[in-house]
Design an enzyme around this catalytic site. Sequence first.
Site, PDB file in Angstrom:
ATOM      1  N   TYR A   1       0.610  -1.803   0.026  1.00 35.13           N
ATOM      2  CA  TYR A   1       0.263  -0.151   0.683  1.00 35.13           C
ATOM      3  C   TYR A   1       0.901   1.199   0.245  1.00 35.13           C
ATOM      4  O   TYR A   1       1.304   2.170  -1.112  1.00 35.13           O
ATOM      5  CB  TYR A   1      -0.802   0.086   1.427  1.00 35.13           C
ATOM      6  CG  TYR A   1      -2.168   1.034   1.335  1.00 35.13           C
ATOM      7  CD1 TYR A   1      -3.165   1.549   0.577  1.00 35.13           C
ATOM      8  CD2 TYR A   1      -0.986   2.328   2.117  1.00 35.13           C
ATOM      9  CE1 TYR A   1      -3.974   2.301   0.978  1.00 35.13           C
ATOM     10  CE2 TYR A   1      -2.522   3.194   2.386  1.00 35.13           C
ATOM     11  CZ  TYR A   1      -3.499   2.933   1.149  1.00 35.13           C
ATOM     12  OH  TYR A   1      -4.436   4.576   1.783  1.00 35.13           O
TER      13      TYR A   1
ATOM     14  N   LYS B   1       1.570   3.934  -2.782  1.00 31.76           N
ATOM     15  CA  LYS B   1       1.408   5.189  -2.507  1.00 31.76           C
ATOM     16  C   LYS B   1       2.742   6.649  -2.996  1.00 31.76           C
ATOM     17  O   LYS B   1       3.225   7.368  -3.430  1.00 31.76           O
ATOM     18  CB  LYS B   1       1.378   5.763  -1.224  1.00 31.76           C
ATOM     19  CG  LYS B   1      -0.156   5.206  -1.087  1.00 31.76           C
ATOM     20  CD  LYS B   1      -2.012   5.866  -1.776  1.00 31.76           C
ATOM     21  CE  LYS B   1      -2.976   5.421  -1.529  1.00 31.76           C
ATOM     22  NZ  LYS B   1      -4.101   5.963  -2.294  1.00 31.76           N
TER      23      LYS B   1
END
Length: 224
Positions: free
Chosen positions: A127, A131
């Site tokens: 994750y 990002k």
Amino acid sequence: MNMGEKTALILGSSGLIGNELVQILIEQNNYKKIHLLLRRPIAISDSRCEVHIVDFDQLEKYPELFKVTDVFCCLGTTIKKAKSKEAFRKVDYVYPIEAAKLAVQGGAEKFLIVTAMGANSESFFFYNQVKGEVERSLKSLNIPSLNIFRPSLLLGERNEFRLGEKMAEKASRFLNNLMVGPLRSYRAIQAKSVAKAMSAIAASNKNGINIFQSNEIQRIADKH
């Protein structure tokens, strides 16, 4: 540019932050037109808002929609909801980068995007890695004013129930009081505060690359 001449485009306007952002931009009355890019119709009554149902896999088919002053990207999902890492990456990396490229081609002045605290392309966590990758790629584009918002745990009423986030939200109400000094940036933050900070920065004269950590986002929101 006169505030009344500005136009905006929002990707992810049906999400937690995006929905709050739409309401704030309507109330502020800084834009003569607000374009909302969506997969499915939503009910909205303000005449300045124009809903566009698009295929996000083919954003390049809609270059005219990106000829605006400011582009707000509030896209985001979870691996659980996306069903796979590939699908997650598409929403959180591919779509934002394609949107940013179209924004540059369309002459947009500002590109404002929500990533996450801990964004790092070298992270062991998928994750945070994605990002970080989207931030890195955005920095390589010729965007006059790139504004990256890195909130911590987001609080607010979601359209779907997420047990883990609900539990974390309840715990955060107690933990926030304990997070002072250097820990302040880890406090959970309301989605509305992130939206308020985004609208404030859009109305500012900031140029170049600007990154706002969660505590800074809160500080900006509190001032507006």
